[in-house]
Write a protein that holds these residues in place. Structure first.
Motif, PDB file in Angstrom:
ATOM      1  N   GLU A   1      -0.860 -50.380  41.155  1.00  0.00           N
ATOM      2  CA  GLU A   1       0.338 -49.584  40.921  1.00  0.00           C
ATOM      3  C   GLU A   1       0.368 -48.314  41.766  1.00  0.00           C
ATOM      4  O   GLU A   1       1.368 -47.614  41.786  1.00  0.00           O
ATOM      5  N   ALA A   2      -0.725 -48.010  42.441  1.00  0.00           N
ATOM      6  CA  ALA A   2      -0.785 -46.793  43.253  1.00  0.00           C
ATOM      7  C   ALA A   2       0.061 -46.967  44.507  1.00  0.00           C
ATOM      8  O   ALA A   2       0.162 -48.050  45.063  1.00  0.00           O
ATOM      9  N   ALA A   3       0.672 -45.889  44.933  1.00  0.00           N
ATOM     10  CA  ALA A   3       1.460 -45.932  46.166  1.00  0.00           C
ATOM     11  C   ALA A   3       0.525 -46.194  47.343  1.00  0.00           C
ATOM     12  O   ALA A   3      -0.545 -45.603  47.445  1.00  0.00           O
ATOM     13  N   LEU A   4       0.921 -47.091  48.214  1.00  0.00           N
ATOM     14  CA  LEU A   4       0.101 -47.412  49.370  1.00  0.00           C
ATOM     15  C   LEU A   4       0.248 -46.316  50.414  1.00  0.00           C
ATOM     16  O   LEU A   4       1.333 -45.847  50.702  1.00  0.00           O
ATOM     17  N   SER A   5      -0.865 -45.909  50.970  1.00  0.00           N
ATOM     18  CA  SER A   5      -0.877 -44.900  52.008  1.00  0.00           C
ATOM     19  C   SER A   5      -2.160 -45.061  52.802  1.00  0.00           C
ATOM     20  O   SER A   5      -2.952 -45.963  52.542  1.00  0.00           O
ATOM     21  N   ASN A   6      -2.385 -44.191  53.754  1.00  0.00           N
ATOM     22  CA  ASN A   6      -3.629 -44.228  54.515  1.00  0.00           C
ATOM     23  C   ASN A   6      -4.832 -43.966  53.633  1.00  0.00           C
ATOM     24  O   ASN A   6      -5.934 -44.375  53.948  1.00  0.00           O
ATOM     25  N   ASP A   7      -4.624 -43.288  52.526  1.00  0.00           N
ATOM     26  CA  ASP A   7      -5.715 -42.951  51.622  1.00  0.00           C
ATOM     27  C   ASP A   7      -5.853 -43.948  50.474  1.00  0.00           C
ATOM     28  O   ASP A   7      -6.631 -43.716  49.552  1.00  0.00           O
ATOM     29  N   SER A   8      -5.148 -45.066  50.532  1.00  0.00           N
ATOM     30  CA  SER A   8      -5.149 -45.995  49.400  1.00  0.00           C
ATOM     31  C   SER A   8      -6.527 -46.578  49.124  1.00  0.00           C
ATOM     32  O   SER A   8      -6.861 -46.834  47.972  1.00  0.00           O
ATOM     33  N   ILE A   9      -7.349 -46.763  50.132  1.00  0.00           N
ATOM     34  CA  ILE A   9      -8.697 -47.293  49.911  1.00  0.00           C
ATOM     35  C   ILE A   9      -9.526 -46.274  49.138  1.00  0.00           C
ATOM     36  O   ILE A   9     -10.220 -46.621  48.184  1.00  0.00           O
ATOM     37  N   VAL A  10      -9.446 -45.015  49.519  1.00  0.00           N
ATOM     38  CA  VAL A  10     -10.180 -43.961  48.814  1.00  0.00           C
ATOM     39  C   VAL A  10      -9.672 -43.843  47.385  1.00  0.00           C
ATOM     40  O   VAL A  10     -10.455 -43.757  46.435  1.00  0.00           O
ATOM     41  N   ILE A  11      -8.368 -43.846  47.230  1.00  0.00           N
ATOM     42  CA  ILE A  11      -7.769 -43.729  45.899  1.00  0.00           C
ATOM     43  C   ILE A  11      -8.194 -44.907  45.032  1.00  0.00           C
ATOM     44  O   ILE A  11      -8.591 -44.729  43.883  1.00  0.00           O
ATOM     45  N   SER A  12      -8.155 -46.113  45.579  1.00  0.00           N
ATOM     46  CA  SER A  12      -8.556 -47.295  44.818  1.00  0.00           C
ATOM     47  C   SER A  12     -10.006 -47.198  44.380  1.00  0.00           C
ATOM     48  O   SER A  12     -10.354 -47.550  43.257  1.00  0.00           O
ATOM     49  N   SER A  13     -10.861 -46.718  45.264  1.00  0.00           N
ATOM     50  CA  SER A  13     -12.275 -46.565  44.945  1.00  0.00           C
ATOM     51  C   SER A  13     -12.476 -45.547  43.834  1.00  0.00           C
ATOM     52  O   SER A  13     -13.235 -45.775  42.889  1.00  0.00           O
ATOM     53  N   ILE A  14     -11.794 -44.414  43.927  1.00  0.00           N
ATOM     54  CA  ILE A  14     -11.911 -43.378  42.906  1.00  0.00           C
ATOM     55  C   ILE A  14     -11.402 -43.895  41.567  1.00  0.00           C
ATOM     56  O   ILE A  14     -12.029 -43.691  40.525  1.00  0.00           O
ATOM     57  N   ILE A  15     -10.278 -44.595  41.574  1.00  0.00           N
ATOM     58  CA  ILE A  15      -9.719 -45.145  40.334  1.00  0.00           C
ATOM     59  C   ILE A  15     -10.695 -46.124  39.705  1.00  0.00           C
ATOM     60  O   ILE A  15     -10.955 -46.076  38.498  1.00  0.00           O
ATOM     61  N   SER A  16     -11.243 -46.992  40.520  1.00  0.00           N
ATOM     62  CA  SER A  16     -12.204 -47.975  40.013  1.00  0.00           C
ATOM     63  C   SER A  16     -13.404 -47.286  39.387  1.00  0.00           C
ATOM     64  O   SER A  16     -13.863 -47.652  38.303  1.00  0.00           O
ATOM     65  N   ASN A  17     -13.915 -46.267  40.068  1.00  0.00           N
ATOM     66  CA  ASN A  17     -15.068 -45.529  39.557  1.00  0.00           C
ATOM     67  C   ASN A  17     -14.737 -44.804  38.259  1.00  0.00           C
ATOM     68  O   ASN A  17     -15.542 -44.804  37.322  1.00  0.00           O
ATOM     69  N   LEU A  18     -13.578 -44.177  38.204  1.00  0.00           N
ATOM     70  CA  LEU A  18     -13.176 -43.459  37.000  1.00  0.00           C
ATOM     71  C   LEU A  18     -13.049 -44.410  35.809  1.00  0.00           C
ATOM     72  O   LEU A  18     -13.517 -44.112  34.716  1.00  0.00           O
ATOM     73  N   LYS A  19     -12.412 -45.547  36.041  1.00  0.00           N
ATOM     74  CA  LYS A  19     -12.232 -46.514  34.964  1.00  0.00           C
ATOM     75  C   LYS A  19     -13.582 -46.995  34.438  1.00  0.00           C
ATOM     76  O   LYS A  19     -13.785 -47.089  33.232  1.00  0.00           O
ATOM     77  N   LYS A  20     -14.506 -47.294  35.337  1.00  0.00           N
ATOM     78  CA  LYS A  20     -15.834 -47.744  34.928  1.00  0.00           C
ATOM     79  C   LYS A  20     -16.560 -46.660  34.155  1.00  0.00           C
ATOM     80  O   LYS A  20     -17.145 -46.920  33.100  1.00  0.00           O
ATOM     81  N   ASN A  21     -16.531 -45.429  34.668  1.00  0.00           N
ATOM     82  CA  ASN A  21     -17.224 -44.328  34.004  1.00  0.00           C
ATOM     83  C   ASN A  21     -16.628 -44.023  32.635  1.00  0.00           C
ATOM     84  O   ASN A  21     -17.364 -43.738  31.691  1.00  0.00           O
ATOM     85  N   ILE A  22     -15.315 -44.089  32.528  1.00  0.00           N
ATOM     86  CA  ILE A  22     -14.669 -43.864  31.234  1.00  0.00           C
ATOM     87  C   ILE A  22     -15.078 -44.941  30.244  1.00  0.00           C
ATOM     88  O   ILE A  22     -15.429 -44.648  29.101  1.00  0.00           O
ATOM     89  N   GLN A  23     -15.074 -46.193  30.681  1.00  0.00           N
ATOM     90  CA  GLN A  23     -15.464 -47.292  29.791  1.00  0.00           C
ATOM     91  C   GLN A  23     -16.930 -47.168  29.381  1.00  0.00           C
ATOM     92  O   GLN A  23     -17.276 -47.361  28.216  1.00  0.00           O
ATOM     93  N   ASP A  24     -17.799 -46.817  30.323  1.00  0.00           N
ATOM     94  CA  ASP A  24     -19.217 -46.625  30.008  1.00  0.00           C
ATOM     95  C   ASP A  24     -19.397 -45.506  28.989  1.00  0.00           C
ATOM     96  O   ASP A  24     -20.203 -45.619  28.064  1.00  0.00           O
ATOM     97  N   ASP A  25     -18.651 -44.416  29.146  1.00  0.00           N
ATOM     98  CA  ASP A  25     -18.738 -43.298  28.217  1.00  0.00           C
ATOM     99  C   ASP A  25     -18.250 -43.704  26.829  1.00  0.00           C
ATOM    100  O   ASP A  25     -18.881 -43.371  25.830  1.00  0.00           O
ATOM    101  N   ILE A  26     -17.157 -44.433  26.774  1.00  0.00           N
ATOM    102  CA  ILE A  26     -16.637 -44.910  25.486  1.00  0.00           C
ATOM    103  C   ILE A  26     -17.661 -45.805  24.810  1.00  0.00           C
ATOM    104  O   ILE A  26     -17.942 -45.662  23.616  1.00  0.00           O
ATOM    105  N   ASN A  27     -18.236 -46.729  25.569  1.00  0.00           N
ATOM    106  CA  ASN A  27     -19.236 -47.639  24.998  1.00  0.00           C
ATOM    107  C   ASN A  27     -20.451 -46.876  24.477  1.00  0.00           C
ATOM    108  O   ASN A  27     -20.968 -47.169  23.394  1.00  0.00           O
ATOM    109  N   SER A  28     -20.911 -45.900  25.236  1.00  0.00           N
ATOM    110  CA  SER A  28     -22.065 -45.100  24.827  1.00  0.00           C
ATOM    111  C   SER A  28     -21.772 -44.326  23.552  1.00  0.00           C
ATOM    112  O   SER A  28     -22.578 -44.305  22.620  1.00  0.00           O
ATOM    113  N   ARG A  29     -20.614 -43.687  23.492  1.00  0.00           N
ATOM    114  CA  ARG A  29     -20.244 -42.908  22.308  1.00  0.00           C
ATOM    115  C   ARG A  29     -20.074 -43.812  21.087  1.00  0.00           C
ATOM    116  O   ARG A  29     -20.458 -43.450  19.982  1.00  0.00           O
ATOM    117  N   PHE A  30     -19.511 -44.988  21.299  1.00  0.00           N
ATOM    118  CA  PHE A  30     -19.347 -45.942  20.198  1.00  0.00           C
ATOM    119  C   PHE A  30     -20.715 -46.375  19.684  1.00  0.00           C
ATOM    120  O   PHE A  30     -20.944 -46.399  18.466  1.00  0.00           O
TER     121      PHE A  30
END
Length: 82
Positions: A47-76
């Motif tokens: 859903e992110a707008a495509l641009s020259n930075d889309s690869i960086v943005i995709s990587s950051i989004i992927s990392n954030l989603k994983k880290n958020i899920q890991d944090d939720i799992n740990s807290r649970f």
């Protein structure tokens, strides 16, 4: 990018390698450098707008989603084991 966001290259590599959690301040700095809104770093890459930075943005989004899920799992797990 690291210099513009006022972080180390190692920090950027840590984010890209899913080894580093991104604080709200860092998220804001990265968004400023990438010239996007902070929330755009949290939406799915498809859903992110495509641009020259889309690869960086995709990587950051992927990392954030994983880290958020890991944090939720740990807290649970901590909550359940009390």
């Amino acid at each position: 990018m690291a210099e513009l966001a006022d972080v180390s290259i190692q920090m950027i590599k840590g984010i890209e390698g899913q080894r580093t959690w991104v604080s709200d301040k860092m998220l804001t700095n990265l968004a400023r450098v990438l010239e996007v809104s902070s929330f755009q770093l949290l939406i799915p890459a498809s859903e992110a707008a495509l641009s020259n930075d889309s690869i960086v943005i995709s990587s950051i989004i992927s990392n954030l989603k994983k880290n958020i899920q890991d944090d939720i799992n740990s807290r649970f797990d901590q909550f359940i084991n009390k």
